[in-house]
Design a protein around this motif. Structure first.
Motif, PDB file in Angstrom:
ATOM      1  N   LEU A 195      36.044  32.803  35.993  1.00  0.00           N
ATOM      2  CA  LEU A 195      34.728  32.335  36.411  1.00  0.00           C
ATOM      3  C   LEU A 195      33.962  33.449  37.122  1.00  0.00           C
ATOM      4  N   ARG A 196      34.663  34.243  37.900  1.00  0.00           N
ATOM      5  CA  ARG A 196      34.014  35.380  38.564  1.00  0.00           C
ATOM      6  C   ARG A 196      33.492  36.363  37.516  1.00  0.00           C
ATOM      7  N   GLY A 197      34.287  36.588  36.476  1.00  0.00           N
ATOM      8  CA  GLY A 197      33.857  37.469  35.395  1.00  0.00           C
ATOM      9  C   GLY A 197      32.689  36.897  34.621  1.00  0.00           C
TER      10      GLY A 197
ATOM     11  N   VAL B  41      38.785  40.385  32.746  1.00  0.00           N
ATOM     12  CA  VAL B  41      38.684  41.836  32.909  1.00  0.00           C
ATOM     13  C   VAL B  41      37.487  42.191  33.794  1.00  0.00           C
ATOM     14  N   ILE B  42      36.379  41.488  33.600  1.00  0.00           N
ATOM     15  CA  ILE B  42      35.187  41.730  34.430  1.00  0.00           C
ATOM     16  C   ILE B  42      35.434  41.245  35.854  1.00  0.00           C
ATOM     17  N   GLY B  43      36.012  40.050  35.978  1.00  0.00           N
ATOM     18  CA  GLY B  43      36.198  39.439  37.282  1.00  0.00           C
ATOM     19  C   GLY B  43      37.135  40.193  38.193  1.00  0.00           C
ATOM     20  N   MET B  44      38.076  40.940  37.624  1.00  0.00           N
ATOM     21  CA  MET B  44      39.032  41.678  38.437  1.00  0.00           C
ATOM     22  C   MET B  44      38.405  42.906  39.104  1.00  0.00           C
ATOM     23  N   ASN B  45      37.235  43.328  38.620  1.00  0.00           N
ATOM     24  CA  ASN B  45      36.548  44.479  39.212  1.00  0.00           C
ATOM     25  C   ASN B  45      35.073  44.167  39.406  1.00  0.00           C
TER      26      ASN B  45
ATOM     27  N   ILE C  68      32.996  43.722  42.052  1.00  0.00           N
ATOM     28  CA  ILE C  68      32.143  44.509  42.961  1.00  0.00           C
ATOM     29  C   ILE C  68      31.909  45.909  42.399  1.00  0.00           C
ATOM     30  N   LEU C  69      32.947  46.475  41.767  1.00  0.00           N
ATOM     31  CA  LEU C  69      32.796  47.806  41.181  1.00  0.00           C
ATOM     32  C   LEU C  69      31.704  47.823  40.117  1.00  0.00           C
ATOM     33  N   ILE C  70      31.712  46.836  39.228  1.00  0.00           N
ATOM     34  CA  ILE C  70      30.706  46.848  38.167  1.00  0.00           C
ATOM     35  C   ILE C  70      29.326  46.552  38.740  1.00  0.00           C
ATOM     36  N   TYR C  71      29.274  45.827  39.844  1.00  0.00           N
ATOM     37  CA  TYR C  71      27.978  45.540  40.472  1.00  0.00           C
ATOM     38  C   TYR C  71      27.330  46.811  41.014  1.00  0.00           C
TER      39      TYR C  71
ATOM     40  N   VAL D 128      34.370  48.010  28.141  1.00  0.00           N
ATOM     41  CA  VAL D 128      35.437  48.948  27.767  1.00  0.00           C
ATOM     42  C   VAL D 128      35.869  49.766  28.975  1.00  0.00           C
ATOM     43  N   PHE D 129      34.907  50.187  29.773  1.00  0.00           N
ATOM     44  CA  PHE D 129      35.216  50.911  31.011  1.00  0.00           C
ATOM     45  C   PHE D 129      36.076  50.060  31.937  1.00  0.00           C
ATOM     46  N   LEU D 130      35.704  48.786  32.103  1.00  0.00           N
ATOM     47  CA  LEU D 130      36.476  47.874  32.953  1.00  0.00           C
ATOM     48  C   LEU D 130      37.854  47.597  32.360  1.00  0.00           C
ATOM     49  N   TYR D 131      37.919  47.507  31.046  1.00  0.00           N
ATOM     50  CA  TYR D 131      39.212  47.270  30.387  1.00  0.00           C
ATOM     51  C   TYR D 131      40.159  48.447  30.610  1.00  0.00           C
ATOM     52  N   TYR D 132      39.618  49.652  30.549  1.00  0.00           N
ATOM     53  CA  TYR D 132      40.446  50.835  30.820  1.00  0.00           C
ATOM     54  C   TYR D 132      41.015  50.772  32.232  1.00  0.00           C
ATOM     55  N   LEU D 133      40.173  50.424  33.203  1.00  0.00           N
ATOM     56  CA  LEU D 133      40.648  50.301  34.583  1.00  0.00           C
ATOM     57  C   LEU D 133      41.665  49.171  34.701  1.00  0.00           C
ATOM     58  N   TYR D 134      41.444  48.095  33.946  1.00  0.00           N
ATOM     59  CA  TYR D 134      42.376  46.953  33.961  1.00  0.00           C
ATOM     60  C   TYR D 134      43.749  47.373  33.457  1.00  0.00           C
ATOM     61  N   THR D 135      43.794  48.152  32.365  1.00  0.00           N
ATOM     62  CA  THR D 135      45.085  48.589  31.813  1.00  0.00           C
ATOM     63  C   THR D 135      45.810  49.538  32.772  1.00  0.00           C
ATOM     64  N   LYS D 136      45.032  50.266  33.572  1.00  0.00           N
ATOM     65  CA  LYS D 136      45.613  51.184  34.552  1.00  0.00           C
ATOM     66  C   LYS D 136      45.870  50.507  35.896  1.00  0.00           C
ATOM     67  N   LYS D 137      45.575  49.176  35.945  1.00  0.00           N
ATOM     68  CA  LYS D 137      45.736  48.408  37.187  1.00  0.00           C
ATOM     69  C   LYS D 137      44.981  49.057  38.345  1.00  0.00           C
ATOM     70  N   THR D 138      43.750  49.488  38.050  1.00  0.00           N
ATOM     71  CA  THR D 138      42.889  50.119  39.043  1.00  0.00           C
ATOM     72  C   THR D 138      41.761  49.150  39.380  1.00  0.00           C
ATOM     73  N   PHE D 139      41.778  48.633  40.597  1.00  0.00           N
ATOM     74  CA  PHE D 139      40.801  47.650  41.014  1.00  0.00           C
ATOM     75  C   PHE D 139      40.200  48.046  42.358  1.00  0.00           C
ATOM     76  N   LEU D 140      38.894  47.836  42.488  1.00  0.00           N
ATOM     77  CA  LEU D 140      38.232  48.091  43.776  1.00  0.00           C
ATOM     78  C   LEU D 140      38.427  46.891  44.663  1.00  0.00           C
ATOM     79  N   ARG D 141      39.192  47.044  45.715  1.00  0.00           N
ATOM     80  CA  ARG D 141      39.427  45.963  46.664  1.00  0.00           C
ATOM     81  C   ARG D 141      38.665  46.244  47.947  1.00  0.00           C
ATOM     82  N   VAL D 142      37.996  45.248  48.445  1.00  0.00           N
ATOM     83  CA  VAL D 142      37.264  45.396  49.707  1.00  0.00           C
ATOM     84  C   VAL D 142      37.916  44.503  50.759  1.00  0.00           C
TER      85      VAL D 142
END
Length: 382
Positions: free
Chosen positions: A29-31, A317-321, A323-326, A368-382
């Motif tokens: 839902l966040r995505g 994939v969108i929801g996991m990052n 704030i980063l995509i924002y 695709v950019f977010l998917y790449y970060l998702y596969t690398k388990k790279t997430f912006l956490r605040v």
């Protein structure tokens, strides 16, 4: 051999006793919410321009903000995100409490997160450059999320569920009364115009720098008061979803019924206190709260109850990052990247539908950019 009836009973018992540790529906839902921010709305604006159709024009109009009073679906994106930040609280802050962390430790973490979001909001508004204070816009979307999230979480940490319900009502009723019996100097009591309402007057009086609309800021400080209730509603919803001892279908029904009730109450309140995102009016809180509850119920039912998760991977994939995509548009030239990779497709398609195709490509590049970060388990956490 176990009978079908016994299996059903056993499953129902598991549903009642189990308390979920993570909601896949919340990430989806966040995505879904952020999809429209990252460019999804431009697809419909493109269709409206390309076709000139009143049908597509009416849909595209829903992805704009009304000038003052009224509601378009685009107005839901911001409060839905704040609502979901509240939903996650019992699963994050609540889990840390269960692990034995003190309220003081978690309070510091909540304050730190709010501070970071306020700073990020300043960067999104003004960029990384030095400028006179008079030119800086201090209120921001991320800043409001941070402040409202902070106060809602403080209430969660130091009050029981009944008191959380009390504070939800206190903020929206108190805000209504404040704006009903006050106004800017020189305007009649209860004036709700941009110039005459008390909330905008307070922001003009106390906030440094510039306001987004000169005499008003839609993310102003005073109108953050009712936004706290949006966060509290999310927390109450997250508490319901985390509870054991209640069937999943009961949770879906509870969210759905309360959501419909909120929508009805919002329309009644709208007669006296108009639905207005700019002021985050109390009727607006109930309206977007009702829609948020219905969307949460729908996603929860499909994904967590029925188990249909694969279709939602795109949004997850969108929801996991989120704030980063924002904030990414302030550091990455997405238009340039899209044109570089897919400009030839737009040329092949030609007018008028090239704008639609390029809008789709624009969203795809970001995903695709977010998917790449998702596969690398790279997430912006605040």
């Amino acid at each position: 051999m176990v009978t079908t009836a016994t299996q059903a009973s056993a499953k129902q018992a598991d549903d009642i006793n189990a308390a979920p540790t993570r909601l896949f529906s919340l990430d989806a839902l966040r995505g879904f919410d952020m999809f429209w921010i990252m460019g999804g709305e431009e697809i419909f604006h493109g269709m409206a321009k390309a076709t000139g159709s009143p049908f597509w024009g009416a849909i595209a109009n829903q992805f704009t903000h009304p000038d003052w009073n009224g509601f378009h679906l685009y107005d839901l994106i911001f409060p839905l995100f704040l609502f979901m930040a509240g939903v996650s609280t019992p699963f994050s802050v609540g889990r840390e409490l269960e692990k034995g962390k003190s309220k003081q430790q978690l309070l510091l973490r909540v304050i730190k997160r709010a501070f970071i979001l306020v700073l990020l909001g300043l960067v999104v508004n003004n960029g990384l450059k030095i400028m006179p204070i008079s030119q800086i816009r201090f209120p921001s979307v991320l800043g409001r999320i941070g402040i409202a999230y902070m106060f809602a979480n403080i209430i969660y940490l130091y009050s029981k569920e009944r008191w959380q319900m009390f504070w939800f009502g206190f903020f929206i009723i108190g805000y209504w009364l404040l704006l009903k019996f006050t106004s800017a100097p020189g305007f009649p009591m209860g004036d709700l115009t941009m110039q005459g309402n008390f909330a905008s007057f307070v922001d003009r009086s106390i906030l440094p720098g510039r306001l987004y609309l000169g005499i008003h800021d839609p993310e102003g400080l005073f109108s953050t008061i009712p936004a706290i209730s949006t966060g509290i509603l999310g927390i109450l919803t997250g508490t319901l979803l985390k509870k054991g001892g209640i069937t999943q279908m009961r949770k879906v029904a509870t969210m759905s019924v309360i959501g419909v009730i909120f929508l009805i109450l919002a329309q009644i309140w709208n007669l006296d206190f108009p639905i207005n995102k700019n002021l985050w009016t109390s009727s607006f809180v109930l309206h977007v709260g009702g829609l948020s509850l219905l969307l949460m119920a729908l996603f929860y039912y499909i994904i967590d109850v029925k188990g249909y998760q694969k279709w939602a991977f795109y949004f997850r994939v969108i929801g996991m990052n989120s704030i980063l995509i924002y904030i990414s548009g302030h550091f990455i030239k997405w238009d340039y990247t899209t044109e570089g990779f897919f400009g030839w497709i737009g040329q092949l398609v030609g007018n008028p539908y090239n704008i639609v195709v390029m809008a789709i490509c624009y969203v795809m590049v970001k995903w695709v950019f977010l998917y790449y970060l998702y596969t690398k388990k790279t997430f912006l956490r605040v």
